[in-house]
Design an enzyme around this catalytic site. Structure first.
Site, short mmCIF file in Angstrom:
data_model
loop_
_atom_site.label_atom_id
_atom_site.label_comp_id
_atom_site.label_asym_id
_atom_site.label_seq_id
_atom_site.Cartn_x
_atom_site.Cartn_y
_atom_site.Cartn_z
N HIS A 370 -5.38 -45.42 39.29
CA HIS A 370 -6.47 -44.61 38.75
C HIS A 370 -6.32 -43.12 38.97
O HIS A 370 -7.15 -42.34 38.53
CB HIS A 370 -7.81 -45.03 39.37
CG HIS A 370 -8.37 -46.27 38.77
ND1 HIS A 370 -9.16 -46.25 37.65
CD2 HIS A 370 -8.24 -47.56 39.12
CE1 HIS A 370 -9.51 -47.49 37.35
NE2 HIS A 370 -8.95 -48.32 38.23
N LYS A 561 -20.26 -35.09 35.84
CA LYS A 561 -19.18 -35.89 36.45
C LYS A 561 -19.14 -35.49 37.91
O LYS A 561 -19.78 -34.52 38.31
CB LYS A 561 -17.84 -35.59 35.76
CG LYS A 561 -17.57 -34.10 35.57
CD LYS A 561 -16.28 -33.83 34.83
CE LYS A 561 -16.32 -34.04 33.34
NZ LYS A 561 -15.55 -35.19 32.89
N ARG A 562 -18.38 -36.22 38.74
CA ARG A 562 -18.24 -35.81 40.12
C ARG A 562 -17.78 -34.35 40.20
O ARG A 562 -17.03 -33.88 39.35
CB ARG A 562 -17.24 -36.73 40.85
CG ARG A 562 -17.79 -38.11 41.15
CD ARG A 562 -18.96 -38.05 42.12
NE ARG A 562 -18.54 -37.64 43.44
CZ ARG A 562 -18.58 -38.41 44.53
NH1 ARG A 562 -19.07 -39.63 44.47
NH2 ARG A 562 -18.18 -37.95 45.70
N LYS A 567 -11.57 -31.01 38.06
CA LYS A 567 -12.39 -31.16 36.86
C LYS A 567 -12.87 -29.80 36.31
O LYS A 567 -13.37 -29.71 35.20
CB LYS A 567 -13.59 -32.07 37.14
CG LYS A 567 -13.18 -33.54 37.39
CD LYS A 567 -14.40 -34.39 37.77
CE LYS A 567 -14.07 -35.83 38.10
NZ LYS A 567 -13.92 -36.71 36.90
N THR A 669 -14.17 -41.37 31.35
CA THR A 669 -14.94 -42.28 30.48
C THR A 669 -16.22 -41.59 30.04
O THR A 669 -16.79 -41.96 29.01
CB THR A 669 -15.30 -43.59 31.22
OG1 THR A 669 -15.91 -43.26 32.47
CG2 THR A 669 -14.07 -44.45 31.44
N LYS A 673 -18.47 -41.73 26.43
CA LYS A 673 -19.92 -41.92 26.30
C LYS A 673 -20.54 -40.80 25.47
O LYS A 673 -21.40 -41.04 24.61
CB LYS A 673 -20.59 -41.96 27.68
CG LYS A 673 -20.12 -43.09 28.58
CD LYS A 673 -20.65 -42.90 30.00
CE LYS A 673 -19.81 -43.64 31.01
NZ LYS A 673 -20.06 -43.19 32.40
C1 LIG Z 1 -19.29 -42.38 33.22
C2 LIG Z 1 -19.73 -41.96 34.55
C3 LIG Z 1 -18.85 -41.29 35.40
C4 LIG Z 1 -17.45 -40.90 34.99
O1 LIG Z 1 -17.48 -39.64 34.37
P1 LIG Z 1 -16.13 -38.82 34.08
O2 LIG Z 1 -16.61 -37.67 33.25
O3 LIG Z 1 -15.25 -39.73 33.29
O4 LIG Z 1 -15.58 -38.41 35.38
C5 LIG Z 1 -19.30 -40.91 36.65
N1 LIG Z 1 -20.55 -41.18 37.05
C6 LIG Z 1 -21.43 -41.82 36.25
C7 LIG Z 1 -22.81 -42.07 36.74
C8 LIG Z 1 -21.05 -42.24 34.97
O5 LIG Z 1 -21.93 -42.88 34.20
#
Ligand SMILES: *Cc1c(COP(=O)(O)O)cnc(C)c1O
Length: 829
Positions: A370, A561-562, A567, A669, A673
């Site tokens: 990952h 995101k985190r 990032k 991911t 979304k």
């Molecule tokens: C989808 C999701 C992530 C992943 O987000 P990335 O932008 O791909 O890092 C992290 N936290 C939550 C709550 C999510 O729904």
């Protein structure tokens, strides 16, 4: 004494009755008989709990039937081993998958209850950090929807990912006591209780056969107890099992103290054993090396493998069928010890010869990588493994010895290669490399996007790829459209269904039928209307919860995101400061109003990420109260990013920020979304952004910045961030505004660590090198937004081309190409 009772007929009757009963009826029975409440004593949470218990009642018959079928047919099963599952709330999702969401909403409405309101009382199951844990949750949904015999195995942490609040603009962590008010979905299974050993010593015996046997003695023992949660598929009868382990003290262990009459010490030791599943480690993309974490990893793997063998042994007398009946997927290296534990169980406890045991192990195990960030690659000190898991260390050395012999045969004389590929890193303190262990012990190693897989093969694990290229493959991540479109964005799902029907719910490629509608003015109008209403909902929520006023007609720009330097939330902030500067210089005739939202948690020990949160909130503090920027530019940090907050955000989003340094984000991911909900992406050619561009077409995405090879080349020739700073007046201005304390006048040096990291500590993630390109691309975004027909068309084409990014596609590929598990439909009689 075994008791056999004859209740088959009664059982059938009960199920029949249940199937005929209305939802409210079940709901009221649950309120009465499970919660012992009436309308005078019931709280809003009791109503939620009753609804959840009622929904679970509808799942039970199918759950039992599904597990019976798997047993009778003795199907091959896949076990998805993950230390993290970020599942979020289950009620809405379960009702959607049962096909009773709207019926249930209406019948509760007749009783005077609002389903949406009730759903807010469910705690968000946050047993994961971010993308990796959320992927595992989406996989469970797709395995059940595709009617595959799949099991999720994980840890029942008492405390999930911390709750984030802001104090003076700083992140403060609060414990997430998610089980405080019972969890209506789980069923405790005290009958599935397994001992897990730690510490102790290894005794070697010479067996009459002439072989050595090994026993693990004087070990501490903790017990693992199972809790099961049903996972229903959409529109079918499959209900799979999601099993979480909780640590309990062992009775035998306590007995030692009781026998000595030391009651208090017995209780103390009890709580020590139970700390194993106390809390989720909150680091995302970094490893900590703490003893308790290694304990968690082994506890998880040991309990899971004992359970897998118990199930296998019910149907089989010999081990020979094991690889035909069991597939184990390792979600990252966190369950890497499964490779070693499987060898231990086969060799030490079942006396299978090493070669045969190894053949079985590698046929069963498969590993998903990952991340390629060096700080995230798990390594455990040999001394710690020796102390906690003495037999496993011996086995690791044996595996390594045999493996390096093979490498030597293929590459005689190549000492350097042996050193690189060894499971043991030699200096300065010896460490076990868990990634290498996973690769050696698995028949499949997959990356999570095409680009990431190439990096895995050609960079971090190149030697392994050269030795066994057939092991390596790509399974591009996805998301489940049931949660991320049908549940989260009812308006958009309904509009789409009005035009193309409902098949996209189980076949996301059906969205291609929207392509011819992209120019249709009437459809465009409705599409815009949906986004507008979603933005109004979100505006109202932000007004009520974070308590901010925002302009619902501004461009809703999100980076959620985190918090992590790779990032590059920082790049986004620099752009915000740039816009602020330009608004002050009055350089715009037609400025496109923007609200820039951030959300994300920083690991509690990650000082720089936390300071970046403070920078965002400080910039927001100044910008949001400046009369010059009023209603044109706002910066909002939404606290406590979680699955339920995510479900609010995506439907309202117009711009999706996916701006990591090329070559650092394995897939992402969140990017999927957003696009599925009609947001346009501004992003680098990183992770799955590359494939999103391929699918939607380059005219329908905003790409900027260096490519992976350009980042490598720049760093190879010696990257000097100061040259960018000195040659770009706007960039210099922006950085100087931050470093001189404009956003923190009371403590002007507050953000110096940030600007110093950019200017003087090498700017590891090339923020400055990509700044100009990012700003220019954002100008393109704003220009395009002015033309709402073009923007809407792009938005429709993004959604229309998201078919590939369903986890239904991802899971079908895992099933066909790695696991060999078969579609197993469940018939109800
Ligand atoms: C989808 C999701 C992530 C992943 O987000 P990335 O932008 O791909 O890092 C992290 N936290 C939550 C709550 C999510 O729904």
């Amino acid at each position: 004494m075994e008791q056999h009772i004859d209740i088959d007929e009664l059982e059938k009757l009960c199920i029949q009755e249940k199937n005929q009963e209305s939802f409210v009826n079940t709901f009221v029975k649950r309120l009465l008989y499970t919660l012992a409440k009436d309308k005078y004593s019931a709280t809003a949470r009791d109503y939620f709990l009753s609804a959840a218990y009622a929904a679970k009642d509808y799942l039970v018959a199918r759950w039992i039937k599904t597990q019976q079928e798997y047993y009778y047919q003795d199907v091959k099963r896949v076990y998805y081993l993950s230390m993290e599952f970020l599942t979020g709330r289950a009620l809405g999702n379960n009702l959607i998958n049962l096909g009773i969401y709207d019926a249930c909403r209406r019948s509760l409405e007749d009783a005077g209850l609002d389903l949406q309101d009730l759903m807010e009382y469910e705690s968000d199951a946050g047993l994961g950090n971010g993308g990796l844990g959320r992927l595992a949750a989406c996989f469970l949904d797709s395995m059940a929807t595709l009617q595959l015999p799949g099991y999720g195995y994980g840890m029942r942490y008492e405390y999930g990912i911390f709750y984030q609040i802001l104090k003076d603009g700083y992140q403060v962590e609060k414990p997430d006591n998610w089980l405080r008010y019972q969890n209506p979905w789980e069923i405790p299974r005290p009958e599935f209780l397994y001992p897990v050993k730690f510490y102790g010593e290894i005794q070697q015996h010479l067996h009459p056969s002439g072989e050595f046997h090994y026993t693990w003695v004087n070990a501490d023992i903790a017990m693992a107890m199972a809790y099961d949660t049903p996972i229903p598929g959409y529109g079918n009868n499959t209900v799979n099992t999601f099993r979480l382990w909780s640590a309990k003290a062992s009775r035998d262990f306590d007995l030692q103290f009781f026998n000595r009459g030391d009651y208090m010490q017995a209780v103390e030791h009890k709580s020590e054993a139970e700390t194993i599943t106390k809390v989720l480690y909150p680091e995302d993309s970094t490893m900590q090396g703490k003893e308790l974490r290694l304990k968690q990893e082994y506890f998880f793997v040991s309990a899971t493998l004992q359970d897998i063998f118990r199930r296998y042994d019910k149907k089989h007398d010999s081990i020979d069928e094991f690889p035909n009946k069991v597939a184990i997927q390792l979600n990252d290296t966190h369950p890497a010890l499964a490779v070693v534990e499987l060898m231990r169980l086969l060799v030490d406890e079942r006396f299978i010869p090493w070669e045969k045991a190894w053949d079985i192990t590698t046929k069963v195990c498969a590993y998903t990588n990952h991340t390629i960030l060096p700080e995230a690659l798990e390594r455990w000190k040999v001394s710690l493994v020796q102390k906690l898991l003495p037999r496993h260390l011996q086995l690791i050395y044996e595996i390594n010895h045999r493996f390096l012999d093979q490498v030597w045969i293929h590459n005689p004389g190549d000492h350097d290669r042996l050193r690189r590929m060894s499971l043991i890193e030699e200096s300065p303190e010896k460490q076990v490399r868990m990634g290498n262990l996973c690769i050696v012990g698995s028949h499949s190693v997959n990356g999570v996007s095409e680009l990431h897989t190439e990096i895995v093969k050609n960079r971090i694990f190149r030697d392994f790829y050269e030795l066994t290229p057939e092991k390596f493959n790509c399974k591009t991540n996805g998301i489940t459209q049931r949660r991320w479109l049908v549940l989260a964005n009812r308006r958009l799902a309904d509009l789409i269904a009005d035009y193309i029907g409902n098949d996209f719910v189980t076949d996301l490629y059906q969205l291609k039928q929207l392509i011819p509608l992209a120019d249709n003015p009437e459809f465009q109008q409705k599409w815009r209307q949906v986004k507008h209403e979603n933005k109004l909902d979100f505006t109202a929520w932000v007004r009520k919860h974070p308590g901010e006023r925002i302009n619902p007609d501004s461009l809703f720009d999100f980076q959620v995101k985190r918090m992590h330097e790779y990032k590059r939330q920082l790049l986004n902030v620099l752009h915000v400061v740039y816009l602020y500067l330009k608004l002050h210089q009055e350089q715009y005739t037609e400025f496109v109003p923007r609200t820039v939202f951030f959300a994300g948690k920083a690991a509690p020990g990650y000082t720089m990420a936390k300071l970046i949160i403070k920078l965002i909130t400080s910039v927001g503090h100044l910008v949001n109260h400046d009369p010059i920027t009023r209603d044109r530019l706002k910066v909002i940090f939404l606290p406590n990013y979680s699955v339920s907050l995510a479900q609010r955000i995506f439907p309202a989003a117009e711009l999706s920020e996916q701006i990591s340094t090329a070559g650092t984000e394995a897939s992402g991911t969140g990017n999927m979304k957003f696009a599925l909900n009609g947001a346009l992406t501004i992003g680098t050619l990183d992770g799955a952004n590359v494939e999103i561009r391929e699918e939607v077409g380059e005219d329908n995405i905003f790409i900027f910045g260096m490519k992976t090879h350009e980042v490598e080349e720049l760093k190879a020739k010696g990257y000097d961030p100061l040259t960018y700073y000195n040659s770009n007046a706007d960039l210099k201005n922006v950085i100087d505004m931050i470093s001189t304390g404009l956003f923190c006048p009371e403590t002007p040096d507050l953000f110096r660590p940030i600007t110093d990291s950019l200017l003087y500590h090498g700017d590891q993630y090339c923020v400055l090198a990509d700044f100009a390109s990012y700003v220019a691309c954002q100008q393109q975004v704003a220009e395009t937004y002015k033309d709402q027909e073009t923007w809407t068309k792009m938005s429709i084409l993004n959604v229309a081309n998201m078919g590939k990014f369903s986890t239904d596609r991802t899971i079908q590929q895992y099933a066909d190409e790695i696991w060999g598990v078969k579609h197993t439909p469940i018939e109800m009689d």
